[in-house]
Design an enzyme around this catalytic site. Structure first.
Site, short mmCIF file in Angstrom:
data_model
loop_
_atom_site.label_atom_id
_atom_site.label_comp_id
_atom_site.label_asym_id
_atom_site.label_seq_id
_atom_site.Cartn_x
_atom_site.Cartn_y
_atom_site.Cartn_z
CB THR A 1 20.56 -4.87 45.18
OG1 THR A 1 20.41 -5.70 44.01
CG2 THR A 1 22.01 -4.46 45.32
CE LYS B 1 33.97 -12.54 43.53
NZ LYS B 1 34.25 -12.79 44.97
N GLY C 1 28.45 -21.38 31.22
CA GLY C 1 28.86 -22.78 31.37
C GLY C 1 27.67 -23.67 31.65
CE1 TYR D 1 24.94 -2.51 36.20
CE2 TYR D 1 24.90 -0.56 34.80
CZ TYR D 1 24.28 -1.69 35.29
OH TYR D 1 22.99 -2.00 34.88
CG ASP E 1 27.63 -14.78 45.05
OD1 ASP E 1 27.51 -14.48 43.85
OD2 ASP E 1 28.52 -14.31 45.79
CG PHE F 1 12.65 -3.04 39.16
CD1 PHE F 1 11.26 -3.01 39.15
CD2 PHE F 1 13.33 -2.27 38.22
CE1 PHE F 1 10.56 -2.26 38.21
CE2 PHE F 1 12.65 -1.51 37.28
CZ PHE F 1 11.27 -1.51 37.27
CG ASP G 1 18.19 -12.27 44.11
OD1 ASP G 1 18.97 -11.74 44.92
OD2 ASP G 1 17.61 -11.65 43.20
CG ASN H 1 30.16 -19.39 37.69
OD1 ASN H 1 31.16 -19.99 37.31
ND2 ASN H 1 30.12 -18.72 38.83
P1 NAD Z 1 17.84 -5.01 41.22
O1 NAD Z 1 18.97 -4.59 42.09
O2 NAD Z 1 16.45 -4.71 41.66
O3 NAD Z 1 17.92 -6.57 40.93
C1 NAD Z 1 19.12 -7.27 40.79
C2 NAD Z 1 18.99 -8.58 41.55
O4 NAD Z 1 20.18 -9.35 41.39
C3 NAD Z 1 18.80 -8.37 43.06
O5 NAD Z 1 17.70 -9.13 43.54
C4 NAD Z 1 20.12 -8.86 43.65
O6 NAD Z 1 19.99 -9.36 44.97
C5 NAD Z 1 20.55 -9.92 42.64
N1 NAD Z 1 21.99 -10.19 42.62
C6 NAD Z 1 23.00 -9.30 42.52
N2 NAD Z 1 24.19 -9.94 42.54
C7 NAD Z 1 23.91 -11.26 42.64
C8 NAD Z 1 24.71 -12.44 42.71
N3 NAD Z 1 26.06 -12.39 42.70
N4 NAD Z 1 24.09 -13.65 42.79
C9 NAD Z 1 22.73 -13.74 42.82
N5 NAD Z 1 21.93 -12.66 42.77
C10 NAD Z 1 22.51 -11.44 42.69
O7 NAD Z 1 18.12 -4.36 39.78
P2 NAD Z 1 17.21 -4.36 38.46
O8 NAD Z 1 16.89 -2.96 38.14
O9 NAD Z 1 16.13 -5.33 38.59
O10 NAD Z 1 18.26 -4.86 37.38
C11 NAD Z 1 18.28 -6.21 36.95
C12 NAD Z 1 19.24 -6.38 35.77
O11 NAD Z 1 18.85 -5.51 34.70
C13 NAD Z 1 20.68 -6.06 36.12
O12 NAD Z 1 21.52 -6.97 35.45
C14 NAD Z 1 20.87 -4.67 35.54
O13 NAD Z 1 22.20 -4.43 35.18
C15 NAD Z 1 19.96 -4.70 34.32
N6 NAD Z 1 19.51 -3.35 33.92
C16 NAD Z 1 18.50 -2.72 34.61
C17 NAD Z 1 18.11 -1.45 34.21
C18 NAD Z 1 16.97 -0.73 34.88
O14 NAD Z 1 16.64 0.39 34.46
N7 NAD Z 1 16.32 -1.27 35.88
C19 NAD Z 1 18.75 -0.81 33.14
C20 NAD Z 1 19.79 -1.48 32.50
C21 NAD Z 1 20.15 -2.76 32.89
#
Ligand code: NAD
Ligand code: UDP
Length: 312
Positions: free
Chosen positions: A36, A92, A103, A146, A57, A12, A32, A100
């Site tokens: 999710t 993780k 780095g 989380y 990943d 998102f 990505d 990573n």
């Molecule tokens: P989302 O789930 O839509 O997007 C997260 C993306 O990260 C996904 O496309 C997923 O496939 C990818 N991903 C997860 N683990 C991965 C990995 N190991 N390697 C590569 N890609 C990986 O969630 P979002 O709402 O877009 O959130 C994005 C970031 O913003 C996150 O870090 C989240 O903690 C942070 N965040 C979001 C909100 C919110 O309200 N949307 C609030 C606080 C923090």
């Protein structure tokens, strides 16, 4: 052309960040593992020569050829339903994944911004939440995977800043909504909008008196962009301080959708924060930023997206 690596690019927020950097003339490398996220969110970018995508990943060693000016680390499951389903991957990506990318930032002499969250404040006993508040987190509760991953992320990012002199930025994001949220990610807004559109009852957890403060995605993205380009290394809250109870939020969505659906009450999940509202004084002072899109406008725009997605 400046080069930026965006992790979580198919998610998102990551997908909106890709758009923002493309619009501002950057070469964007999206990364990505789609755990999710969904490629539909960035499908429109694949035809551009200033966009490339790696299916990878980030909890495993990350290699990106060529120079990098910036890293925007947003990979992580973000909705409570998602991170309860995949707790180990969540831990993780916040810890090993962040390590990573720090780095990589060091190797490329790049500046990095990491996505932190209001969840670092846990179930807060200070209201509204200022950056100086240390939080009230249950490390062994369901949200611990989380919250603690994100707290570790902040700690290791700070350590790279102080020990290695790396240029780091940290954004503490409060609940954000908008187009490209997954319909079934379980968060309040997609749940309520899809229930309203499908003629189902809206499921409010607890008595609905818990509060949240919802920020429209375009405002958030602008705040993140300004923070990355600023010279401020401590965490900054970005969110919309307009606070509302979840019951009122469900009622607003019923009204907006013009349906006669009812609210039904379900058990409150464990450790669900009772109140949440950002103090955005720092963002205003340091970044000259404040949200511009009010909830009624933001919800209208989001509703259009959900209607299309559900073919209504
Ligand atoms: P989302 O789930 O839509 O997007 C997260 C993306 O990260 C996904 O496309 C997923 O496939 C990818 N991903 C997860 N683990 C991965 C990995 N190991 N390697 C590569 N890609 C990986 O969630 P979002 O709402 O877009 O959130 C994005 C970031 O913003 C996150 O870090 C989240 O903690 C942070 N965040 C979001 C909100 C919110 O309200 N949307 C609030 C606080 C923090
Ligand atoms: N919530 C709800 N019904 C739902 C989904 C969520 O009442 O179908 C509540 C949830 O218990 C929380 C608030 O809405 O109090 C916001 O939940 P969300 O998952 O969007 O984000 P959180 O801020 O809890 O991480």
């Amino acid at each position: 052309m400046k080069r930026v690596l965006i992790t979580g690019a198919a998610g998102f927020l990551g997908s909106h960040l890709c758009d923002k950097f493309i619009d501002n003339g950057y070469h964007v490398i999206g990364m990505d593992n789609l755990i999710t996220g969904n490629l539909d969110n960035i499908e429109h970018l694949f035809k551009l020569k200033q966009f490339e995508f790696y299916h990878h990943d980030v909890s495993k060693f990350v290699h990106v050829p060529g120079e990098l000016d910036y890293i925007v680390h947003f990979a992580s499951p973000a909705s409570p339903i998602d991170y309860l389903k995949i707790p180990i991957q969540t831990l993780k990506v916040g810890s090993l994944g962040t390590h990573n990318l720090l780095g990589l930032a060091r190797a490329k002499s790049a500046r990095i911004i990491v996505a932190s969250t209001s969840e670092v404040y846990g179930d807060p006993d200070v209201h509204p939440q200022k950056e100086e508040y240390w939080g009230n987190v249950n490390s062994v509760g369901p949200r611990g995977v989380y919250d603690e991953a994100k707290r570790f992320q902040e700690a290791i990012t700070m350590a790279y800043h102080t020990y290695h002199g790396l240029e780091t930025r940290m954004v503490r994001i409060f609940n954000t909504y908008g187009p490209r949220m997954r319909l079934d990610d379980g968060r309040a807004l997609p749940a309520f909008m899809s229930q309203a559109l499908m003629g189902e009852d809206l499921t409010v957890f607890g008595d609905g008196s818990q509060t949240r403060s919802f920020c429209y995605v375009d405002d958030l993205v602008e705040g993140i962009y300004r923070l990355l380009l600023s010279d401020y290394a401590l965490p900054v809250n970005i969110g919309n301080p307009s606070e509302i109870t979840i019951k009122e939020f469900a009622e607003e969505i019923i009204k907006l959708t013009g349906t006669d659906n009812k609210v039904v009450y379900k058990d409150l999940p464990k450790d669900d924060p009772k109140q949440r509202c950002p103090d955005i004084t720092k963002a205003k002072e340091i970044l000259g930023w404040e949200p511009k899109v009010d909830r009624s406008e933001g919800l209208k725009r989001t509703y259009e997206y959900f209607k299309n997605k559900l073919g209504k």
